[in-house]
Structure formats: structure tokens, C-alpha cells
Design an enzyme around this catalytic site. Structure first.
Site, mmCIF file in Angstrom:
data_model
loop_
_atom_site.group_PDB
_atom_site.id
_atom_site.type_symbol
_atom_site.label_atom_id
_atom_site.label_comp_id
_atom_site.label_asym_id
_atom_site.label_seq_id
_atom_site.Cartn_x
_atom_site.Cartn_y
_atom_site.Cartn_z
ATOM 1 N N SER A 72 0.867 -1.186 0.000
ATOM 2 C CA SER A 72 0.000 0.000 0.000
ATOM 3 C C SER A 72 0.898 1.229 0.000
ATOM 4 C CB SER A 72 -0.883 -0.012 1.252
ATOM 5 O OG SER A 72 -1.363 1.292 1.479
ATOM 6 N N HIS B 48 -1.176 -1.360 -4.336
ATOM 7 C CA HIS B 48 -2.430 -0.936 -3.698
ATOM 8 C C HIS B 48 -2.394 0.583 -3.549
ATOM 9 C CE1 HIS B 48 -5.955 -1.678 -1.086
ATOM 10 N NE2 HIS B 48 -5.487 -0.664 -0.375
ATOM 11 N N ASP C 257 -4.320 3.806 -2.282
ATOM 12 C CA ASP C 257 -5.381 4.254 -1.372
ATOM 13 C C ASP C 257 -5.843 5.667 -1.688
ATOM 14 O OD1 ASP C 257 -5.832 2.075 0.474
ATOM 15 O OD2 ASP C 257 -3.801 2.444 1.210
ATOM 16 N N MET D 211 -8.257 8.630 -0.459
ATOM 17 C CA MET D 211 -9.035 9.135 0.683
ATOM 18 C C MET D 211 -9.486 10.551 0.389
ATOM 19 S SD MET D 211 -6.460 7.823 3.614
ATOM 20 C CE MET D 211 -6.180 6.079 3.910
ATOM 21 N N HIS E 288 -8.027 1.598 -4.361
ATOM 22 C CA HIS E 288 -8.968 1.400 -3.251
ATOM 23 C C HIS E 288 -9.625 2.744 -2.961
ATOM 24 C CE1 HIS E 288 -9.426 0.454 1.360
ATOM 25 N NE2 HIS E 288 -10.579 0.586 0.742
ATOM 26 N N MET F 258 -11.663 5.058 -1.035
ATOM 27 C CA MET F 258 -12.328 5.376 0.234
ATOM 28 C C MET F 258 -12.884 6.776 0.031
ATOM 29 S SD MET F 258 -9.361 3.863 2.686
ATOM 30 C CE MET F 258 -8.137 3.987 1.399
ATOM 31 N N MET G 159 -11.478 -5.173 5.178
ATOM 32 C CA MET G 159 -10.710 -4.209 5.970
ATOM 33 C C MET G 159 -10.492 -4.781 7.374
ATOM 34 S SD MET G 159 -10.154 -1.798 3.862
ATOM 35 C CE MET G 159 -9.262 -0.767 5.020
ATOM 36 N N ASP H 187 -6.767 -6.029 4.191
ATOM 37 C CA ASP H 187 -6.093 -4.722 4.180
ATOM 38 C C ASP H 187 -6.108 -4.086 5.564
ATOM 39 O OD1 ASP H 187 -5.091 -2.220 3.539
ATOM 40 O OD2 ASP H 187 -6.828 -1.595 2.350
HETATM 41 C C1 DX5 Z 1 -6.328 2.019 5.392
HETATM 42 C C2 DX5 Z 1 -5.794 1.719 4.011
HETATM 43 C C3 DX5 Z 1 -4.759 0.654 4.009
HETATM 44 C C4 DX5 Z 1 -3.501 1.042 4.730
HETATM 45 C C5 DX5 Z 1 -2.667 -0.167 5.027
HETATM 46 O O1 DX5 Z 1 -7.331 2.967 5.308
HETATM 47 O O2 DX5 Z 1 -6.841 1.282 3.174
HETATM 48 O O3 DX5 Z 1 -4.474 0.219 2.703
HETATM 49 O O4 DX5 Z 1 -2.742 1.950 3.992
HETATM 50 O O5 DX5 Z 1 -1.576 0.243 5.739
HETATM 51 P P1 DX5 Z 1 -0.996 -0.570 6.970
HETATM 52 O O6 DX5 Z 1 -0.445 -1.854 6.433
HETATM 53 O O7 DX5 Z 1 0.058 0.339 7.516
HETATM 54 O O8 DX5 Z 1 -2.114 -0.809 7.953
HETATM 55 ZN ZN ZN Z 2 -6.356 0.250 1.300
#
Ligand code: DX5
Ligand code: ZN
Length: 234
Positions: free
Chosen positions: A21, A46, A48, A50, A80, A82, A151, A189
Site C-alpha cells: 500500500s 495498492h 489508497d 481518501m 482502493h 475510500m 478491511m 487490508d
Molecule cells: C487504510 C488503508 C490501508 C492502509 C494499510 O485505510 O486502506 O491500505 O494503507 O496500511 P498498513 O499496512 O500500515 O495498515
Molecule cells: Zn487500502
């Protein structure tokens, strides 16, 4: 027993993938960081997203995904989301080079329609389930689900602690996928590290998403990823 043996055989042959990630990577040199984890054996990236709305944090948009493609990254990128609303971002990320797009059902008004939209835009489609999200939203969708992302932390931040209650959920989803004889891949994840990854491999997880337990250890990507890729039989 025939069934137990078949299950064991299946487990024995299951090969899992590692998806770093990049939320935990050094953004000042993101292209090099992604190259480094791929050279160290990572299977997919991956990514992310946000939005400071669906989750209380802000990260990357489609421009960053496009930059990675322009830089020369050709590995699969699982975006991903979010973020809410979802659908406009699906189109933008597909155009920016995403290969997989995963979204949270709570963030879409019409889950089935969003899955279709992802496929129409040439990407694999996934659903992400928060620790408290029930499994009933999976019903009727099996044919359209390329990925289920469970998650194991509440979404929004890297570096959180794995929530143990999610283990039962992962085991249940593994069984459901097998019962439906579905092509769906099972990913987990959040909070995965060298101390707990093997428990997830034993549960039949296909993709381990790992952020801080990789990127916090610059210079050790190869040893961490190759350890995490070891299967049960090795
Ligand atoms: C959380 C993310 C994850 C996160 C994982 O909201 O979706 O992908 O970055 O990171 P670690 O492995 O540090 O928990
Ligand atoms: Zn993620």
C-alpha cells in the site's frame, strides 16, 4: 474424508500475492518506491484514495496514478476508493491507468451499477468491507465481484492495529467464495505485518495488502516481501 482432503489440497496449492500500500511510501520519490517494491517481488500495487469525506483523511487522486503509468510502472494497480460519491472517480481512475477499482458499498448509491461501470471501463471490480460491514451486500453480486477487500482496520489511516474480530469474517468469506465456486479473489487490508501474515495465509487469503510493515523499512523490502510470499508448504 474426500472433502477435507480436497480442501487441504486446494490450500496447499494456493499462491497468495503481496500488494504494497503506497500510502506508507515516501511520496517525494513515489515512482522509485513503487519500482523498488516491484523489484523486491510485489505482485500488484495498492493505491489508497481518501477524500476527507467518506474517511477523515486526504491522499491521492487520478493524477498520481497517471504519473506512475507515465513513469513506466506497468504492474497492476488496485485503486482502493475510500471516497464518496464513487462513480465519477471510477471513470477518472480507469482513464488514469487503474487495473482494479475497489469501492465501499456504503459510498455508492447503486452497488450493482457501480460494478458494471467499473467493468465497462475495462477494470476488475472489487468491494471493500469495513470491519463492521455485514456480508449481506455480497448476495446477488458473486458473478460481478473480481475482488473482496476485507478491511482489518477502519479505513482512513495507515499504521493501525489489526482488528482480531475480523478473522472470523475472513474465514466466512473464504467459505462463501468457495461455495459459490466464484473467481473472486480475497484480499485483506490493514495492520498486516511479519507477525500476523501467516495466519491470514492459513485462512486462504489471496492478496495481502501491506503498507507500513513494508515501507517503514527502506532497504529491507526484498527480505520482507520474500518472507511474506512464502507459502504454507515452503
Ligand atoms: C487504510 C488503508 C490501508 C492502509 C494499510 O485505510 O486502506 O491500505 O494503507 O496500511 P498498513 O499496512 O500500515 O495498515
Ligand atoms: Zn487500502
Amino acid at each position: 474424508m474426500v472433502i477435507a482432503f480436497a480442501t487441504r489440497e486446494k490450500m496447499k496449492n494456493r499462491i497468495h500475492s503481496i500488494a504494497p500500500s503506497i500510502l506508507a511510501a515516501d511520496f517525494a520519490c513515489l515512482g522509485e518506491e513503487v519500482e523498488a517494491v516491484l523489484a523486491a517481488g510485489a505482485d500488484l500495487i495498492h493505491f489508497d484514495v481518501m477524500d476527507n469525506h467518506y474517511v477523515p483523511n486526504l491522499s491521492m487522486g487520478p493524477m498520481v496514478c497517471k504519473s506512475l503509468r507515465t513513469y513506466g510502472i506497468d504492474a497492476p494497480i488496485d485503486v482502493h476508493l475510500m471516497a464518496s460519491p464513487v462513480d465519477n472517480l471510477v471513470v477518472s481512475f480507469a482513464q488514469a491507468g487503474a487495473s482494479h477499482i475497489t469501492f465501499h458499498p456504503e459510498a455508492s448509491q447503486h452497488i450493482d451499477r457501480t460494478l458494471d461501470l467499473i467493468h465497462e471501463n475495462g477494470c476488475k471490480a472489487g468491494i471493500a468491507l469495513n470491519p463492521a460491514t455485514p456480508l449481506n451486500c455480497l448476495e446477488y453480486l458473486w458473478q460481478k465481484l473480481d475482488l473482496i477487500l476485507v478491511m482489518s482496520v477502519n479505513p482512513g489511516f495507515g499504521g493501525q492495529k489489526f482488528i482480531p474480530a475480523v478473522v472470523d469474517k475472513i474465514a466466512t468469506i473464504r467459505k462463501l467464495i468457495d461455495i459459490h465456486n466464484s473467481h473472486t479473489l480475497l484480499a485483506v487490508d490493514g495492520g498486516i505485518n511479519l507477525d500476523n501474515y501467516i495466519d491470514l495465509v492459513k485462512l486462504g487469503v489471496d492478496i495481502l495488502v501491506v503498507g507500513s510493515a513494508i515501507f517503514n523499512y527502506r532497504g529491507k523490502y526484498q527480505s520482507i516481501i520474500s518472507k511474506m510470499k512464502q507459502s504454507l508448504t515452503e
